[in-house]
Write a protein that holds these residues in place. Structure first.
Motif, PDB file in Angstrom:
ATOM      1  N   LYS A 154     -81.314  -4.470  36.640  1.00 37.66           N
ATOM      2  CA  LYS A 154     -81.343  -4.060  38.047  1.00 37.66           C
ATOM      3  C   LYS A 154     -81.798  -5.208  38.942  1.00 37.66           C
ATOM      4  CE  LYS A 154     -83.288  -0.735  41.306  1.00 37.66           C
ATOM      5  NZ  LYS A 154     -83.598  -1.798  42.277  1.00 37.66           N
ATOM      6  N   ASN A 155     -82.870  -5.878  38.556  1.00 36.63           N
ATOM      7  CA  ASN A 155     -83.423  -6.938  39.404  1.00 36.63           C
ATOM      8  C   ASN A 155     -82.456  -8.118  39.537  1.00 36.63           C
ATOM      9  OD1 ASN A 155     -85.761  -5.424  39.714  1.00 36.63           O
ATOM     10  ND2 ASN A 155     -86.830  -6.432  38.021  1.00 36.63           N
ATOM     11  N   ILE A 156     -81.934  -8.573  38.409  1.00 36.42           N
ATOM     12  CA  ILE A 156     -81.006  -9.710  38.449  1.00 36.42           C
ATOM     13  C   ILE A 156     -79.687  -9.294  39.091  1.00 36.42           C
ATOM     14  CG2 ILE A 156     -79.724 -11.360  37.032  1.00 36.42           C
ATOM     15  CD1 ILE A 156     -82.030 -11.232  35.018  1.00 36.42           C
ATOM     16  N   ILE A 174     -79.952  -9.321  42.830  1.00 42.92           N
ATOM     17  CA  ILE A 174     -79.936 -10.682  43.386  1.00 42.92           C
ATOM     18  C   ILE A 174     -78.502 -11.194  43.509  1.00 42.92           C
ATOM     19  CG2 ILE A 174     -80.560 -13.081  42.914  1.00 42.92           C
ATOM     20  CD1 ILE A 174     -83.146 -12.030  41.632  1.00 42.92           C
ATOM     21  N   ILE A 175     -77.728 -11.014  42.451  1.00 43.51           N
ATOM     22  CA  ILE A 175     -76.346 -11.511  42.476  1.00 43.51           C
ATOM     23  C   ILE A 175     -75.485 -10.667  43.413  1.00 43.51           C
ATOM     24  CG2 ILE A 175     -74.280 -11.866  41.070  1.00 43.51           C
ATOM     25  CD1 ILE A 175     -76.000 -12.750  38.809  1.00 43.51           C
ATOM     26  N   LYS A 176     -75.736  -9.370  43.471  1.00 41.98           N
ATOM     27  CA  LYS A 176     -74.981  -8.522  44.397  1.00 41.98           C
ATOM     28  C   LYS A 176     -75.245  -8.935  45.841  1.00 41.98           C
ATOM     29  CE  LYS A 176     -74.576  -4.057  43.732  1.00 41.98           C
ATOM     30  NZ  LYS A 176     -74.842  -2.584  43.679  1.00 41.98           N
ATOM     31  N   SER A 177     -76.507  -9.198  46.160  1.00 44.22           N
ATOM     32  CA  SER A 177     -76.849  -9.637  47.511  1.00 44.22           C
ATOM     33  C   SER A 177     -76.167 -10.962  47.838  1.00 44.22           C
ATOM     34  CB  SER A 177     -78.369  -9.777  47.645  1.00 44.22           C
ATOM     35  OG  SER A 177     -78.727 -10.308  48.902  1.00 44.22           O
ATOM     36  N   THR A 195     -81.656   0.811  25.873  1.00 37.08           N
ATOM     37  CA  THR A 195     -82.312   1.669  26.866  1.00 37.08           C
ATOM     38  C   THR A 195     -83.765   1.269  27.081  1.00 37.08           C
ATOM     39  OG1 THR A 195     -82.857   3.273  25.129  1.00 37.08           O
ATOM     40  CG2 THR A 195     -80.806   3.632  26.369  1.00 37.08           C
ATOM     41  N   ASN A 196     -84.161   0.135  26.550  1.00 34.67           N
ATOM     42  CA  ASN A 196     -85.514  -0.368  26.783  1.00 34.67           C
ATOM     43  C   ASN A 196     -85.728  -0.549  28.285  1.00 34.67           C
ATOM     44  OD1 ASN A 196     -87.646  -2.477  27.200  1.00 34.67           O
ATOM     45  ND2 ASN A 196     -87.752  -2.352  24.966  1.00 34.67           N
ATOM     46  N   LYS A 197     -86.848  -0.021  28.773  1.00 31.66           N
ATOM     47  CA  LYS A 197     -87.118  -0.056  30.211  1.00 31.66           C
ATOM     48  C   LYS A 197     -87.089  -1.477  30.763  1.00 31.66           C
ATOM     49  CE  LYS A 197     -90.688   1.219  33.595  1.00 31.66           C
ATOM     50  NZ  LYS A 197     -90.814  -0.147  34.147  1.00 31.66           N
ATOM     51  N   PHE A 198     -87.580  -2.430  29.994  1.00 32.34           N
ATOM     52  CA  PHE A 198     -87.630  -3.805  30.474  1.00 32.34           C
ATOM     53  C   PHE A 198     -86.228  -4.417  30.551  1.00 32.34           C
ATOM     54  CE2 PHE A 198     -91.758  -2.854  28.592  1.00 32.34           C
ATOM     55  CZ  PHE A 198     -92.603  -3.198  29.632  1.00 32.34           C
ATOM     56  N   HIS A 199     -85.360  -4.012  29.650  1.00 28.60           N
ATOM     57  CA  HIS A 199     -83.972  -4.460  29.724  1.00 28.60           C
ATOM     58  C   HIS A 199     -83.282  -3.854  30.946  1.00 28.60           C
ATOM     59  CE1 HIS A 199     -83.667  -5.403  25.117  1.00 28.60           C
ATOM     60  NE2 HIS A 199     -84.474  -6.227  25.777  1.00 28.60           N
TER      61      HIS A 199
END
Length: 284
Positions: A72-74, A77-80, A63-67
């Protein structure tokens, strides 16, 4: 124009999420003394309470925010990328439908036979590249090309094995009043009535394998494999729903009536007839 009417994006999204790909790769929660305390103190209290985004392509290892943010960010990208490839595939199929045609058919009275290769159409690969991510560079270009080549090769294998198994497409040719039957359009039938042993190439597994065979970059956690499985599942589902809806129309059949005689046999069946191989047989 029916086209690929099944929404492919939600199918691909659900398939990718269900594979539970995690980030960071090979990360383990620090344990023991002093690792646990060091890890806790390295971040603010609120940074330990990241909230995962529903439907995110990747699952966070903690649950680390950076994880959570990395997932979400990666994932976005792959979803797009996935959605762009499916959009490019759908548009390419629409163009293929407008240009596809049946050729070298053999007409005997009402029935029509077509050997493998009777369905002709353009290759999908260049169109998928143009309508998905035409300006892709670096690794995204490699991903795009692998997907485009895999989908195109499977579609081509299906197309090349399509046959017409003696369908009664020309009732008027059973007893035509003349020495030569002029071009007459066929009785519309669903494309699903034209079988192809190449259907085996349009399954999710076969589509994914075809795309993977053109991929050569380092991918330790098989993220590209998860993507191709998602795309393959979406494409296969849409393809199988499209076949019964797509109608074969406007196939202009013609041929001689060798038994015709104005006095003794004023009507007769078409023998050794053929068709006009003009585009548009799957455009409706």
């Amino acid at each position: 124009m029916p086209g690929l009417a099944v929404p492919m994006n939600p199918i691909a999204d659900a398939t990718f999420v269900a594979q539970r790909k995690q980030l960071p790769v090979n990360w383990k929660q620090p344990q023991g003394d002093p690792a646990t305390d060091h890890y806790r103190r390295a971040f603010k209290t609120e940074d330990h309470g990241g909230v995962p985004v529903p439907g995110c392509y990747f699952w966070a290892q903690s649950t680390n925010k950076f994880h959570v943010d990395s997932c979400k960010n990666i994932g976005d990208i792959i979803k797009s990328f996935c959605h762009d490839m499916l959009k490019g595939f759908k548009q390419s199929v629409d163009i293929w439908r407008a240009q596809a045609r049946f050729q070298n058919l053999r007409i005997a009275a009402v029935s029509v036979t077509g050997a493998p290769g009777c369905l002709s159409g353009p290759k999908l690969e260049p169109m998928i590249k143009v309508y998905s991510r035409p300006s892709a560079m670096s690794h995204q270009k490699h991903w795009r090309d692998a997907v485009a080549k895999g989908l195109s090769s499977c579609w081509h294998d299906w197309q090349q094995q399509v046959t017409i198994p003696g369908l009664p497409l020309y009732p008027a040719f059973a007893a035509f009043p003349g020495p030569m039957a002029p071009p007459i359009p066929n009785v519309p039938v669903p494309l699903a009535s034209c079988p192809s042993v190449g259907m085996a190439k349009m399954t999710p597994t076969a589509l994914a394998q075809a795309m993977n065979s053109h991929f050569s970059l380092d991918d330790p956690d098989n993220h590209f494999g998860a993507l191709t499985q998602s795309i393959g599942t979406a494409v296969s589902t849409a393809f199988n729903a499209w076949l019964p809806c797509q109608m074969v129309t406007g196939v202009m059949g013609k041929g001689p009536i060798p038994t015709f005689s104005p006095m003794w046999a004023p009507v007769g069946p078409v023998i050794m007839g053929d068709n006009i191989p003009a585009p548009g047989h799957l455009a409706a």
